[in-house]
Design a protein around this motif. Sequence first.
Motif, mmCIF file in Angstrom:
data_model
loop_
_atom_site.group_PDB
_atom_site.id
_atom_site.type_symbol
_atom_site.label_atom_id
_atom_site.label_comp_id
_atom_site.label_asym_id
_atom_site.label_seq_id
_atom_site.Cartn_x
_atom_site.Cartn_y
_atom_site.Cartn_z
ATOM 1 N N GLY A 184 -7.589 -4.506 -1.551
ATOM 2 C CA GLY A 184 -6.562 -3.543 -1.918
ATOM 3 C C GLY A 184 -7.100 -2.620 -2.988
ATOM 4 N N LEU A 185 -6.202 -1.838 -3.584
ATOM 5 C CA LEU A 185 -6.570 -0.858 -4.604
ATOM 6 C C LEU A 185 -5.909 -1.194 -5.932
ATOM 7 C CD1 LEU A 185 -5.799 1.812 -2.072
ATOM 8 C CD2 LEU A 185 -7.833 2.198 -3.433
ATOM 9 N N CYS A 186 -6.717 -1.306 -6.998
ATOM 10 C CA CYS A 186 -6.128 -1.463 -8.328
ATOM 11 C C CYS A 186 -5.917 -0.068 -8.928
ATOM 12 C CB CYS A 186 -7.012 -2.330 -9.219
ATOM 13 S SG CYS A 186 -8.610 -1.610 -9.622
ATOM 14 N N GLY A 187 -5.439 -0.007 -10.153
ATOM 15 C CA GLY A 187 -5.067 1.272 -10.757
ATOM 16 C C GLY A 187 -6.187 2.285 -10.791
ATOM 17 N N SER A 188 -7.389 1.863 -11.210
ATOM 18 C CA SER A 188 -8.508 2.809 -11.290
ATOM 19 C C SER A 188 -8.916 3.298 -9.904
ATOM 20 C CB SER A 188 -9.699 2.171 -12.000
ATOM 21 O OG SER A 188 -10.117 0.992 -11.324
ATOM 22 N N GLY A 189 -8.812 2.411 -8.905
ATOM 23 C CA GLY A 189 -9.111 2.814 -7.528
ATOM 24 C C GLY A 189 -8.114 3.828 -7.006
ATOM 25 N N LEU A 190 -6.857 3.669 -7.370
ATOM 26 C CA LEU A 190 -5.824 4.613 -6.939
ATOM 27 C C LEU A 190 -6.035 5.991 -7.577
ATOM 28 C CD1 LEU A 190 -2.804 2.173 -7.127
ATOM 29 C CD2 LEU A 190 -3.550 3.348 -5.054
ATOM 30 N N ILE A 191 -6.438 5.997 -8.852
ATOM 31 C CA ILE A 191 -6.716 7.272 -9.526
ATOM 32 C C ILE A 191 -7.899 7.974 -8.848
ATOM 33 C CG2 ILE A 191 -7.597 8.289 -11.681
ATOM 34 C CD1 ILE A 191 -5.918 6.087 -13.133
ATOM 35 N N ASP A 192 -8.966 7.210 -8.612
ATOM 36 C CA ASP A 192 -10.126 7.767 -7.903
ATOM 37 C C ASP A 192 -9.724 8.314 -6.545
ATOM 38 O OD1 ASP A 192 -11.663 6.895 -10.025
ATOM 39 O OD2 ASP A 192 -13.220 5.999 -8.759
ATOM 40 N N CYS A 193 -8.897 7.552 -5.844
ATOM 41 C CA CYS A 193 -8.493 7.914 -4.489
ATOM 42 C C CYS A 193 -7.735 9.241 -4.465
ATOM 43 C CB CYS A 193 -7.642 6.797 -3.901
ATOM 44 S SG CYS A 193 -7.135 7.096 -2.194
ATOM 45 N N ILE A 194 -6.750 9.387 -5.333
ATOM 46 C CA ILE A 194 -5.968 10.627 -5.380
ATOM 47 C C ILE A 194 -6.883 11.815 -5.682
ATOM 48 C CG2 ILE A 194 -4.123 11.865 -6.575
ATOM 49 C CD1 ILE A 194 -3.089 9.604 -4.867
#
Length: 498
Positions: free
Chosen positions: A309-319
């Motif tokens: 899944g995606l943690c917070g830093s991964g979600l920021i990178d993703c956006i």
Amino acid sequence: MPEPTIEDNVSDLTRISRQLRKETGWHGYDISLSCLRKLDTTLRESGFKITVSIGKHKNGYKLLNIEQGDTTNLHYGVAVDVGTTTVVAQLVEMNTGRIMGVTGAPNPQASYGEDVISRIIYACNKNGLEELHHVIIQDINRLIEELISEKNISHDDIIAMVAAGNTTMSHLLLGLMPCSIRLEPYVPVADIYPQISAKEIGIKINPDAIIEVLPSVASYVGGDIVAGVLACGISESSEITGLIDIGTNGEIAIGNNEWLVCCSASAGPAFEGGGTRCGMRATKGAINEIRISDGKIDYKTIGNAKPRGLCGSGLIDCIYELVKNKIIRPDGKFERDNKDERFAIVDDIPQYTLVPKEKSGTKEPIVITEMDIDNLMKSKGAVFAAMKSLADYIGISFDQIEKLYVAGGFGNYLNIEKAIGIGLLPDMPREKIEFVGNTSLAGARISLLSEEALEKAFIISRAMTNIELSVYQPFMDEFVAALFLPHTNKELFPSVKY
């Protein structure tokens, strides 16, 4: 310690207190009945060679434990970050300050409501407070059990615990009714909490162990931000310094050694892995870095494990990567004419596949949906709007902030450039911004190990001026303006180019 004689036949407790005064210079010792009951046997079986554990208690000190022989290397404490979404516990060796272990888990109260308002409403129903109090105590006990079983440590050897959490979490931990927190004029039962013993709330460590809950500032600014200010040394610095604690409640403090101003905005659980389809905590298998180039996705996971899944830093990178590569528009909506095979509309919900199911640790594809992006846009908008509103209220620009600390449950990684790129953090010189991890836990640990630090936490809480954003109209205007990537006012983000 000298044994009694006919010339020196004072009571056992007086003898211990006298010896402690000689060695520490401290006066005024209290003792629990359970500790007093075993005093005679412990002293005489050990030949008056004992180890005494003492802790700060009210205006004096308290004898927490008395053991035979030299057990100075067997005294431990626990620091706890009671987060809305995640609870983290750290086992600490009291004599050396060495961290013996750390573990965390989702806050089980989330099943009663993802945010503090939902939990307050539940607590105000019949038996609701008792249920929420019980599950958080149970969860902390489970984390403690996990920590001590790994090190073969006895519950009785843990003589102190310090907890930090937002005001609602602190109330629920202590079993205090939080109903008035959500109702204007937003008044908590308490902002300074009494020192208690572990047995009073059912924490399974030494029954007479001291428990301190770090003080709050206001209904929505709690001991977690106080712990953060303490850990970052903001109240000791002459320079204007900021702290953003990005969690379910985005708490912000700005100030120096002369003044401190703070506020809180509901950011939701997105950056802690909640509220998104494939979100997760920053644990093994969480994607914490993403890069998209020429249609190819590269990512890294915590522990180099298969992605789950995606943690917070991964979600920021993703956006950031999605908007940079024109996969989504600055308003957060997917480009519908996208020819990328990873883009699809499933059950009327647009989504983008980051990891196909055959490469996923869950055997299910890891995707980000338009609804996820919308939630993240609201979260980042709330945090930035709060920061901007607070700076404007004080009358300073971001350029005047010499150091900006960013805290949160992102694991050990946060790409500052990308956090600025989506409008989560202000566009300021990158060397001024530092990611500092879980400062709530760090501040709790510092307070656990130092009487001076604990006193400083109380001083910080009294020195902070809270700005109530719910009745501060400019905040809502700033929030609406921030619901764009990076912002509707591009002049605020001159260095961001997509």
